[in-house]
Design a protein around this motif. Structure first.
Motif, PDB file in Angstrom:
ATOM      1  N   PHE A  43      25.139  34.053  51.037  1.00 23.18           N
ATOM      2  CA  PHE A  43      24.078  34.165  50.215  1.00 23.18           C
ATOM      3  C   PHE A  43      23.238  35.557  50.505  1.00 23.18           C
ATOM      4  O   PHE A  43      22.730  36.408  49.545  1.00 23.18           O
ATOM      5  N   LYS A  44      23.105  35.911  51.843  1.00 21.50           N
ATOM      6  CA  LYS A  44      22.331  36.980  52.047  1.00 21.50           C
ATOM      7  C   LYS A  44      23.201  38.085  51.908  1.00 21.50           C
ATOM      8  O   LYS A  44      22.350  39.078  51.130  1.00 21.50           O
ATOM      9  N   ARG A  45      24.415  38.138  52.000  1.00 27.21           N
ATOM     10  CA  ARG A  45      25.361  39.549  51.546  1.00 27.21           C
ATOM     11  C   ARG A  45      25.144  39.744  49.986  1.00 27.21           C
ATOM     12  O   ARG A  45      24.911  40.837  49.378  1.00 27.21           O
ATOM     13  N   LEU A  46      25.184  38.704  49.202  1.00 29.54           N
ATOM     14  CA  LEU A  46      24.901  38.800  47.730  1.00 29.54           C
ATOM     15  C   LEU A  46      23.553  39.385  47.644  1.00 29.54           C
ATOM     16  O   LEU A  46      23.610  40.195  46.618  1.00 29.54           O
ATOM     17  N   VAL A  47      22.546  38.925  48.164  1.00 31.32           N
ATOM     18  CA  VAL A  47      21.241  39.427  47.980  1.00 31.32           C
ATOM     19  C   VAL A  47      21.135  40.901  48.052  1.00 31.32           C
ATOM     20  O   VAL A  47      20.527  41.810  47.609  1.00 31.32           O
ATOM     21  N   PRO A  86      29.075  28.137  44.383  1.00 31.55           N
ATOM     22  CA  PRO A  86      28.716  27.935  45.904  1.00 31.55           C
ATOM     23  C   PRO A  86      29.942  28.354  46.681  1.00 31.55           C
ATOM     24  O   PRO A  86      29.907  28.661  47.829  1.00 31.55           O
ATOM     25  N   ASP A  87      31.089  28.358  46.277  1.00 30.18           N
ATOM     26  CA  ASP A  87      32.326  28.540  47.068  1.00 30.18           C
ATOM     27  C   ASP A  87      32.641  29.879  46.778  1.00 30.18           C
ATOM     28  O   ASP A  87      33.620  30.323  47.498  1.00 30.18           O
ATOM     29  N   GLY A  88      31.889  30.746  46.116  1.00 31.10           N
ATOM     30  CA  GLY A  88      32.251  32.245  46.030  1.00 31.10           C
ATOM     31  C   GLY A  88      32.980  32.713  44.763  1.00 31.10           C
ATOM     32  O   GLY A  88      33.269  33.689  44.444  1.00 31.10           O
ATOM     33  N   THR A  89      33.526  31.681  44.015  1.00 34.37           N
ATOM     34  CA  THR A  89      34.122  31.794  42.635  1.00 34.37           C
ATOM     35  C   THR A  89      32.996  32.557  41.664  1.00 34.37           C
ATOM     36  O   THR A  89      31.824  32.121  41.529  1.00 34.37           O
ATOM     37  N   PRO A  95      36.475  26.816  35.036  1.00 36.48           N
ATOM     38  CA  PRO A  95      37.589  27.160  34.241  1.00 36.48           C
ATOM     39  C   PRO A  95      38.407  28.434  34.636  1.00 36.48           C
ATOM     40  O   PRO A  95      37.357  29.374  34.457  1.00 36.48           O
ATOM     41  N   GLN A  96      39.772  28.222  34.687  1.00 32.91           N
ATOM     42  CA  GLN A  96      40.298  29.616  34.829  1.00 32.91           C
ATOM     43  C   GLN A  96      40.055  30.888  33.780  1.00 32.91           C
ATOM     44  O   GLN A  96      39.851  31.972  34.065  1.00 32.91           O
ATOM     45  N   ASP A  97      39.697  30.276  32.512  1.00 39.49           N
ATOM     46  CA  ASP A  97      39.313  31.307  31.338  1.00 39.49           C
ATOM     47  C   ASP A  97      38.168  32.022  31.755  1.00 39.49           C
ATOM     48  O   ASP A  97      37.954  33.107  30.953  1.00 39.49           O
ATOM     49  N   LEU A  98      37.186  31.337  32.699  1.00 42.32           N
ATOM     50  CA  LEU A  98      35.845  32.171  32.706  1.00 42.32           C
ATOM     51  C   LEU A  98      36.051  32.967  34.106  1.00 42.32           C
ATOM     52  O   LEU A  98      34.875  33.552  34.533  1.00 42.32           O
ATOM     53  N   ARG A  99      36.979  32.816  34.956  1.00 41.28           N
ATOM     54  CA  ARG A  99      37.053  33.366  36.393  1.00 41.28           C
ATOM     55  C   ARG A  99      37.126  34.870  35.962  1.00 41.28           C
ATOM     56  O   ARG A  99      38.203  35.256  35.596  1.00 41.28           O
ATOM     57  N   VAL A 100      36.447  35.606  36.887  1.00 41.21           N
ATOM     58  CA  VAL A 100      36.695  37.107  36.788  1.00 41.21           C
ATOM     59  C   VAL A 100      36.689  37.443  38.375  1.00 41.21           C
ATOM     60  O   VAL A 100      36.741  39.006  38.467  1.00 41.21           O
ATOM     61  N   GLY A 101      36.703  36.670  39.389  1.00 35.06           N
ATOM     62  CA  GLY A 101      36.751  37.388  40.683  1.00 35.06           C
ATOM     63  C   GLY A 101      36.116  36.351  41.687  1.00 35.06           C
ATOM     64  O   GLY A 101      35.879  35.085  41.338  1.00 35.06           O
ATOM     65  N   ASN A 102      36.057  36.651  42.931  1.00 36.79           N
ATOM     66  CA  ASN A 102      35.636  36.019  43.974  1.00 36.79           C
ATOM     67  C   ASN A 102      34.785  36.816  45.214  1.00 36.79           C
ATOM     68  O   ASN A 102      35.546  37.923  45.565  1.00 36.79           O
ATOM     69  N   GLN A 157      35.737  40.447  47.025  1.00 36.05           N
ATOM     70  CA  GLN A 157      35.360  41.593  46.304  1.00 36.05           C
ATOM     71  C   GLN A 157      33.818  41.579  46.574  1.00 36.05           C
ATOM     72  O   GLN A 157      33.144  40.560  46.720  1.00 36.05           O
ATOM     73  N   SER A 158      33.464  42.851  45.890  1.00 35.92           N
ATOM     74  CA  SER A 158      31.856  42.896  46.064  1.00 35.92           C
ATOM     75  C   SER A 158      31.502  42.583  44.311  1.00 35.92           C
ATOM     76  O   SER A 158      32.159  42.798  43.714  1.00 35.92           O
ATOM     77  N   LEU A 159      30.191  42.314  44.489  1.00 31.08           N
ATOM     78  CA  LEU A 159      29.567  41.904  43.040  1.00 31.08           C
ATOM     79  C   LEU A 159      29.929  43.128  42.234  1.00 31.08           C
ATOM     80  O   LEU A 159      30.370  42.715  40.921  1.00 31.08           O
TER      81      LEU A 159
END
Length: 352
Positions: A76-80, A264-267, A280-287, A291-293
C-alpha cells in the motif's frame, strides 16, 4: 419542496454537469486532455480489502469467489509513493465490494496518506465502524465521504443491509456531521441512500430530519446493479429495478479512461465496475507485484483494453454486458481538466 430540490440537483449533476458540459469538453478539450492522460491517470482506486462487515441485499459480496484478503501495508505504501511521484490527485479507498474501515491496517494507511499533501482521499463506507476510530480522527484524513445507507428507518435498514446496526450507524452519521460542522474547512459528505421506498416517503422519516439539519449532500438509489448476473430479485424482500444493458455509443469507458483499480492481492483492473467483483480476465491489465503503476498505465494490456471499444460495441464480453457503462466524455468537464492540470504541474515539479 425539499424533494423537488433534490430531483433538480440530480438532473443538473447528470444531464448538465456530465452530459452537456462533458460533451462540450470532449469537443473542445479532448486532444489536450488525452495528451495528459497518456502520461498519467486522472485518479487511482486502491481496494485495501475485499472483506465486509455487512451482507447487503443489493451487493454481491456474498457471491464473491476471490479469497477474502487485506492488502499488505508495505505494498500500500509503495503504491501511495508511486502515485505521489506522479503528482498525486484523487485516490479512492472504495473497494468493488467490502468495507475499507474493516482493514486492520486502516489507520496506518490513513496516517501514511496524510503525509502526502498532494493526495486527496475519497471513500465510500457503510459507516458501521466510524466510532471505532472516531469521527474527528477520520475527518482529519478523509477529504470526501460517501456513506452508504438505507432510508433512516430501522426496518428498512434491516431489509437492505441485513445487519442490526441501524442505531449505531445513525449515531455515527450524526457524530460525523456534527464534527464536520465544527471544522474551519468542512469535508464533503454525501449520504447515498439504498432504498426500496419512494423518495417522498424517505424524506418524511423523523430520523432523517435530524440528519438534514446538517445539510449533507443526498443521493437516492432506486436502481441496482446485478453484478454481472449474480444479483436478482430473489436477493430482495420486494422487487426492485435493475440497470439495463447500456449501448456503448462508440466511446471508451469513462471509468477505464480515468484511472486504474488495484485489488488487495495486487491485481490491477482497467475498470473497477460492479462486474469486476471477481477480477475477470477481460479487465486485468497487470499486477503491481510485478510492475509499477505507471508502467501498467502506459502498458500494452491497458492499451489493448481501451482499443476493444469499437463503434457502438465493446469486444470484451464483460464490457458487452456491462450495465453501469458511462461514455468517456463524462470525464471532459472543466473541473476535471483543471484538476488534471494541477496533477501534471506537480508531476513535472517532482521530475525536476
Amino acid at each position: 419542496m425539499k424533494t423537488t430540490k433534490l430531483y433538480l440537483a440530480k438532473l443538473k449533476s447528470y444531464f448538465i454537469d456530465r452530459m452537456v458540459l462533458g460533451a462540450a469538453g470532449y469537443i473542445g478539450q479532448r486532444k489536450y486532455f488525452q495528451e495528459m492522460l497518456s502520461e498519467r491517470p486522472f485518479m487511482i482506486h486502491i481496494n485495501n480489502t475485499n472483506i465486509c462487515n455487512s451482507s447487503c441485499s443489493f451487493c454481491a459480496y456474498k457471491y464473491q469467489s476471490v479469497p477474502p484478503t487485506t492488502m499488505n501495508l508495505q505494498l500500500f505504501k509503495r503504491l501511495v509513493d508511486e502515485y505521489e511521484n506522479m503528482g498525486g490527485g484523487h485516490l479512492s479507498l472504495t473497494p468493488i465490494v467490502g468495507e475499507p474501515l474493516v482493514s486492520k491496517d486502516m489507520l496506518a494507511c490513513l496516517e501514511y496518506l496524510s503525509s502526502k499533501p498532494s493526495i486527496r482521499v475519497l471513500m465510500v463506507t457503510n459507516g458501521i465502524l466510524i466510532d471505532k476510530y472516531g469521527a474527528d480522527v477520520l475527518l482529519d484524513y478523509i477529504h470526501s465521504w460517501t456513506i452508504s445507507m438505507s432510508g433512516f428507518d430501522e426496518s428498512m435498514y434491516l431489509r437492505m443491509f441485513r445487519t442490526k446496526e441501524y442505531h449505531r450507524v445513525k449515531k455515527n452519521i450524526l457524530d460525523l456531521l456534527k464534527a464536520n460542522s465544527r471544522r474551519s474547512e468542512p469535508r464533503g459528505i454525501q449520504i447515498s441512500m439504498r432504498s426500496d421506498k419512494p423518495i417522498k416517503e424517505l424524506m418524511s422519516y423523523p430520523d432523517f430530519q435530524e440528519v438534514l439539519e446538517y445539510k449533507p449532500a443526498v443521493q437516492f438509489t432506486h436502481k441496482y446493479s446485478d453484478f454481472g448476473g449474480l444479483i436478482s430479485n430473489k436477493d430482495f424482500e420486494s422487487p426492485v429495478n435493475f440497470y439495463k444493458k447500456r449501448h456503448k455509443l462508440g466511446f471508451k469507458c469513462f471509468v477505464a479512461t480515468r484511472g486504474l483499480t488495484v485489488c488487495p492481492d495486487g491485481t490491477v483492473l482497467a475498470c473497477g465496475c460492479f462486474e469486476a467483483i471477481n477480477y475477470p480476465q477481460d479487465l486485468r491489465v497487470g499486477n503491481v507485484n510485478e510492475q509499477s503503476l505507471l508502467d501498467i498505465w502506459k502498458g500494452e494490456e491497458r492499451r489493448e483494453f481501451l482499443e476493444s471499444f469499437g463503434p457502438f460495441k465493446a469486444r470484451r464480453s464483460v464490457c458487452q454486458n456491462c450495465k453501469t457503462y458511462r461514455p468517456e466524455y463524462f470525464l471532459y468537464t472543466k473541473i476535471h481538466v483543471s484538476e488534471m492540470e494541477r496533477n501534471m504541474k506537480r508531476w513535472k515539479q517532482y521530475q525536476k
